[in-house]
Write a protein that holds these residues in place. Structure first.
Motif, PDB file in Angstrom:
ATOM      1  N   ALA A 264       0.829  -1.212   0.000  1.00  0.00           N
ATOM      2  CA  ALA A 264       0.000   0.000   0.000  1.00  0.00           C
ATOM      3  C   ALA A 264       0.867   1.267   0.000  1.00  0.00           C
ATOM      4  O   ALA A 264       0.567   2.247  -0.694  1.00  0.00           O
ATOM      5  CB  ALA A 264      -0.916  -0.006   1.227  1.00  0.00           C
ATOM      6  N   GLU A 265       1.956   1.226   0.768  1.00  0.00           N
ATOM      7  CA  GLU A 265       2.872   2.372   0.845  1.00  0.00           C
ATOM      8  C   GLU A 265       3.533   2.631  -0.514  1.00  0.00           C
ATOM      9  O   GLU A 265       3.665   3.779  -0.954  1.00  0.00           O
ATOM     10  CB  GLU A 265       3.947   2.077   1.903  1.00  0.00           C
ATOM     11  N   ILE A 266       3.929   1.538  -1.189  1.00  0.00           N
ATOM     12  CA  ILE A 266       4.569   1.662  -2.499  1.00  0.00           C
ATOM     13  C   ILE A 266       3.577   2.210  -3.535  1.00  0.00           C
ATOM     14  O   ILE A 266       3.905   3.097  -4.324  1.00  0.00           O
ATOM     15  CB  ILE A 266       5.122   0.295  -2.960  1.00  0.00           C
ATOM     16  N   LEU A 267       2.353   1.678  -3.516  1.00  0.00           N
ATOM     17  CA  LEU A 267       1.338   2.125  -4.481  1.00  0.00           C
ATOM     18  C   LEU A 267       0.967   3.593  -4.259  1.00  0.00           C
ATOM     19  O   LEU A 267       0.740   4.341  -5.216  1.00  0.00           O
ATOM     20  CB  LEU A 267       0.096   1.235  -4.379  1.00  0.00           C
ATOM     21  N   GLN A 268       0.930   4.010  -2.994  1.00  0.00           N
ATOM     22  CA  GLN A 268       0.648   5.420  -2.708  1.00  0.00           C
ATOM     23  C   GLN A 268       1.766   6.318  -3.252  1.00  0.00           C
ATOM     24  O   GLN A 268       1.506   7.377  -3.828  1.00  0.00           O
ATOM     25  CB  GLN A 268       0.511   5.634  -1.199  1.00  0.00           C
ATOM     26  N   ALA A 269       3.021   5.871  -3.077  1.00  0.00           N
ATOM     27  CA  ALA A 269       4.157   6.642  -3.604  1.00  0.00           C
ATOM     28  C   ALA A 269       4.074   6.714  -5.127  1.00  0.00           C
ATOM     29  O   ALA A 269       4.350   7.770  -5.730  1.00  0.00           O
ATOM     30  CB  ALA A 269       5.469   5.986  -3.174  1.00  0.00           C
ATOM     31  N   ASN A 270       3.662   5.611  -5.777  1.00  0.00           N
ATOM     32  CA  ASN A 270       3.533   5.601  -7.231  1.00  0.00           C
ATOM     33  C   ASN A 270       2.420   6.552  -7.683  1.00  0.00           C
ATOM     34  O   ASN A 270       2.565   7.254  -8.702  1.00  0.00           O
ATOM     35  CB  ASN A 270       3.241   4.180  -7.711  1.00  0.00           C
ATOM     36  N   ASP A 271       1.305   6.600  -6.931  1.00  0.00           N
ATOM     37  CA  ASP A 271       0.202   7.525  -7.266  1.00  0.00           C
ATOM     38  C   ASP A 271       0.680   8.975  -7.198  1.00  0.00           C
ATOM     39  O   ASP A 271       0.345   9.791  -8.063  1.00  0.00           O
ATOM     40  CB  ASP A 271      -0.972   7.318  -6.310  1.00  0.00           C
ATOM     41  N   GLU A 272       1.451   9.294  -6.148  1.00  0.00           N
ATOM     42  CA  GLU A 272       1.972  10.660  -5.994  1.00  0.00           C
ATOM     43  C   GLU A 272       2.908  11.008  -7.142  1.00  0.00           C
ATOM     44  O   GLU A 272       2.908  12.122  -7.654  1.00  0.00           O
ATOM     45  CB  GLU A 272       2.714  10.788  -4.654  1.00  0.00           C
ATOM     46  N   LEU A 273       3.725  10.033  -7.535  1.00  0.00           N
ATOM     47  CA  LEU A 273       4.657  10.240  -8.637  1.00  0.00           C
ATOM     48  C   LEU A 273       3.896  10.493  -9.944  1.00  0.00           C
ATOM     49  O   LEU A 273       4.225  11.430 -10.700  1.00  0.00           O
ATOM     50  CB  LEU A 273       5.534   8.985  -8.777  1.00  0.00           C
ATOM     51  N   SER A 274       2.878   9.690 -10.198  1.00  0.00           N
ATOM     52  CA  SER A 274       2.069   9.845 -11.417  1.00  0.00           C
ATOM     53  C   SER A 274       1.371  11.201 -11.424  1.00  0.00           C
ATOM     54  O   SER A 274       1.306  11.883 -12.459  1.00  0.00           O
ATOM     55  CB  SER A 274       1.025   8.724 -11.510  1.00  0.00           C
ATOM     56  N   ARG A 275       0.843  11.603 -10.264  1.00  0.00           N
ATOM     57  CA  ARG A 275       0.130  12.892 -10.168  1.00  0.00           C
ATOM     58  C   ARG A 275       1.043  14.071 -10.511  1.00  0.00           C
ATOM     59  O   ARG A 275       0.709  14.917 -11.351  1.00  0.00           O
ATOM     60  CB  ARG A 275      -0.415  13.069  -8.753  1.00  0.00           C
ATOM     61  N   VAL A 276       2.235  14.108  -9.882  1.00  0.00           N
ATOM     62  CA  VAL A 276       3.104  15.266 -10.075  1.00  0.00           C
ATOM     63  C   VAL A 276       3.685  15.280 -11.491  1.00  0.00           C
ATOM     64  O   VAL A 276       3.866  16.358 -12.078  1.00  0.00           O
ATOM     65  CB  VAL A 276       4.220  15.293  -9.002  1.00  0.00           C
ATOM     66  N   LEU A 277       3.953  14.120 -12.071  1.00  0.00           N
ATOM     67  CA  LEU A 277       4.442  14.073 -13.450  1.00  0.00           C
ATOM     68  C   LEU A 277       3.361  14.528 -14.425  1.00  0.00           C
ATOM     69  O   LEU A 277       3.646  15.214 -15.418  1.00  0.00           O
ATOM     70  CB  LEU A 277       4.925  12.658 -13.797  1.00  0.00           C
ATOM     71  N   GLY A 278       2.102  14.153 -14.123  1.00  0.00           N
ATOM     72  CA  GLY A 278       0.991  14.612 -14.948  1.00  0.00           C
ATOM     73  C   GLY A 278       0.850  16.128 -14.902  1.00  0.00           C
ATOM     74  O   GLY A 278       0.662  16.788 -15.947  1.00  0.00           O
TER      75      GLY A 278
END
Length: 287
Positions: A264-278
């Motif tokens: 869950a921690e890894i997936l949350q970090a990936n979501d944040e990464l996707s958001r800021v790159l978008g």
């Protein structure tokens, strides 16, 4: 004195166990015990020194963290080194005693890798040519697991392995002791691999968090005014690094499939990464 009596050829295990019990019962037990053992290990009588080394190794197995902490200090390690050094007692210590002392110190570098002073002491002996090559540890030599043992150790979570280890350790047959040693080594290796995975995860998620935070700040500033060349360059560098972090997160996720909290921690970090790159791509497009 009884436990290290040179007139007795065999180890007095009852007496050695009483010695260990006394070490554990006394607040200053490890400190006093190691002073006494250093004196006995430096004895000119081979039998006394060898008995003392057996007592030392038994204490390492049975006397826990406080004993490990004291034995890993230069104060005690230097006393062992004197037995090997030709400047001190090495000129008259028997080869058998010196071999055992070398084996003891080397075994500690394997089983207590976190104790820097032990590693330094052993490397110094090698640099000075006192130790020519690493000794081969006997397979029937039961060594202590690193202390403290990590939580959720394989022996805590695998009841069958825990029972098997307990049975093997109680046996007096050499082949059972060899099997126990292999089982312990296998478990320690597995736990070290798990520890390395956790370390990689923590480091990567921390870097993701820092980069996302920095990009958010720069993107917020850019909404208020145009990018400066320096800000553009910084944002581009951050975006490139974030893109490289994504496959790392995917790899970490595949390692953590059995750990829901970590996943869950890894997936949350990936979501944040996707958001800021978008958001970054939107800003670049509009610019």
């Amino acid at each position: 004195d009884e436990a290290t009596d040179p007139s007795i050829p065999e180890e007095n295990w009852e007496c050695i166990q009483r010695f260990c019990d006394q070490v554990n019962a006394d607040t200053e037990g490890p400190l006093f015990a190691l002073r006494l053992l250093a004196h006995k290990i430096q004895s000119p009588q081979e039998g006394e020194a060898l008995h003392a080394l057996t007592v030392l190794e038994t204490c390492v197995n049975n006397c826990g963290d406080r004993f490990h902490s004291e034995m890993a200090k230069f104060r005690f390690l230097n006393e062992l080194i004197k037995v090997l050094s030709p400047k001190y007692y090495g000129i008259w210590s028997s080869e058998k005693v010196k071999s055992r002392v070398t084996e003891v110190i080397f075994s500690w570098t394997v089983w207590f890798p976190q104790e820097v002073k032990i590693q330094d002491a052993y490397q110094m002996l090698k640099k000075q040519g006192i130790v020519k090559e690493d000794p081969k540890l006997p397979e029937d030599k039961i060594l202590p697991p690193p202390s403290p043992r990590p939580q959720n150790s394989i022996f805590d979570t695998d009841e069958e392995k825990s029972k098997l280890l307990a049975r093997l350790l109680k046996s007096s047959h050499p082949e059972d002791l060899q099997a126990a040693n292999r089982l312990i080594q296998s478990a320690i290796k597995e736990e070290q691999e798990k520890s390395a995975q956790v370390s990689r995860r923590v480091k990567t998620i921390s870097e993701v968090s820092e980069n996302v935070k920095h990009m958010d700040e720069l993107l917020e500033n850019c909404r208020k005014h145009d990018f400066s060349p320096a800000e553009q360059e910084t944002l581009q560098a951050l975006a490139r690094r974030c893109e490289k972090l994504r496959p790392l997160l995917f790899r970490l996720a595949s390692e953590a499939v059995a750990d829901e909290e970590a996943l869950a921690e890894i997936l949350q970090a990936n979501d944040e990464l996707s958001r800021v790159l978008g958001q970054y791509r939107q800003v670049v497009t509009s610019q």
